[in-house]
Design an enzyme around this catalytic site. Structure first.
Site, PDB file in Angstrom:
ATOM      1  N   GLY A   1       0.852  -1.202   0.000  1.00 36.23           N
ATOM      2  CA  GLY A   1       0.000   0.000   0.000  1.00 36.23           C
ATOM      3  C   GLY A   1       0.878   1.238   0.000  1.00 36.23           C
TER       4      GLY A   1
ATOM      5  CG  HIS B   1     -12.074   8.284  10.270  1.00 33.37           C
ATOM      6  ND1 HIS B   1     -12.728   7.858  11.402  1.00 33.37           N
ATOM      7  CD2 HIS B   1     -10.780   7.872  10.395  1.00 33.37           C
ATOM      8  CE1 HIS B   1     -11.864   7.213  12.190  1.00 33.37           C
ATOM      9  NE2 HIS B   1     -10.681   7.208  11.602  1.00 33.37           N
TER      10      HIS B   1
ATOM     11  CE  LYS C   1     -12.109   4.261   9.156  1.00 33.91           C
ATOM     12  NZ  LYS C   1     -11.026   3.341   8.749  1.00 33.91           N
TER      13      LYS C   1
END
Ligand SMILES: NC(=O)C1=CN([C@@H]2O[C@H](COP(=O)(O)OP(=O)(O)OC[C@H]3O[C@@H](n4cnc5c(N)ncnc54)[C@H](OP(=O)(O)O)[C@@H]3O)[C@@H](O)[C@H]2O)C=CC1
Ligand SMILES: O=C(O)C1=N[C@H](C(=O)O)C[C@H](O)C1
Length: 249
Positions: free
Chosen positions: A10, A135, A139
């Protein structure tokens, strides 16, 4: 100085990029592989990675870990989505690869770990408890892994203290208005552009409330905890859940 060879999965993602920078800056680590979507996992073995850091996606993290564990590569995992079932599967793989260590932590920010710890300490003293996590809108999951784990641990502390459900006389409501329930704790997920990662734990008793809040203002907040995990994981074979296991709390 012994250098640890680190691979990041990632690597081009929001957190992965910050971790690559931190590993590059660490005097005791070599960043040997930056792997992202479409790159072969073989890069990790070809380049001799000893520890892999995974910040990818809940849909792919298990196959990444199967590869790492089967090749004896230690892993430090920030990716969310770890159910008890997944942790059980991981333990099974690790039994076949003695000496290999995997750390799964829902949050690597030191302040967030302390926020969770304080929330669990406080949980037994307050009849009311709810969690609000806030958030960025990109997300993938809700509720956050941090909120889920906080609720599980607070729920266990409340049960141990003999507390019943939080008082709540609500009888009619719009679906979702009271959030999702995790082990008896209501969890509310907010997604707003401009936010990074934030959580408030609200506790209430007669005539008083206690609010415990943590804010990650930047993704570099996760880096010191990840580096701590990378340094510790080779000495901790098997599965470790939560970075607090490696902290002197
Ligand atoms: N534990 C902690 O402290 C923290 C955990 N997280 C968690 O980490 C995860 C990643 O978050 P974030 O960085 O914001 O997400 P991003 O979407 O920004 O980054 C994920 C990256 O992984 C890539 N990717 C997808 N599949 C693979 C694969 N099979 N192999 C290698 N790379 C892959 C993605 O590529 P593409 O975009 O092309 O799909 C992307 O570049 C989430 O689960 C998040 O909740 C986040 C912050 C802190
Ligand atoms: O996706 C994120 O951003 C974050 N994910 C983790 C979680 O789900 O708890 C950790 C932190 O909240 C940031």
């Amino acid at each position: 100085m012994t250098m640890t060879k680190v691979g990041v999965l990632g690597a081009r993602g929001k957190v992965g990029a910050a971790i690559c920078e931190a590993v590059r800056a660490a005097e005791d680590m070599d960043l040997v592989a930056e792997v992202d979507q479409g790159d072969p996992l073989q890069m990790l073995t070809d380049r001799g990675a000893e520890v892999v850091v995974d910040f990818t996606h809940p849909d792919v993290v298990m196959s990444n870990l199967e590869f790492c564990v089967s090749h004896g590569i230690h892993a430090v995992v920030g990716t969310t989505g770890f159910t008890e079932e997944r942790l059980g599967t991981l333990r099974g793989w690790l039994e076949s690869s003695p000496g290999t260590g995997v750390l799964v932590a829902p949050n690597f920010a030191i302040g967030a770990i302390l926020m969770m710890r304080f929330a669990v300490q406080a949980a037994r003293y307050f009849p009311s408890a709810e969690i609000v996590e806030l958030h960025h809108p990109n997300k993938a999951d809700a509720p956050s892994g941090t909120a889920h784990r906080t609720a599980e641990m607070m729920g266990a502390a409340r049960a141990e203290a003999g507390l019943g459900p939080s008082p709540d006389a609500t009888s009619t409501e719009l679906e979702g208005a009271r959030g999702a329930e995790v082990d008896g704790i209501r969890v509310h997920s907010v997604r707003v552009t401009g936010l990074v990662a934030h959580q408030e734990v609200l506790l209430g008793s007669q005539g008083e409330t206690l609010t415990i809040r943590h804010d990650s203002l930047d993704r570099t907040s996760f880096a010191p905890g990840v580096l701590l995990g990378v340094r510790a994981i080779a000495g901790a074979p098997g599965l470790t859940v939560g970075l607090d296991s490696f902290m002197d709390l």
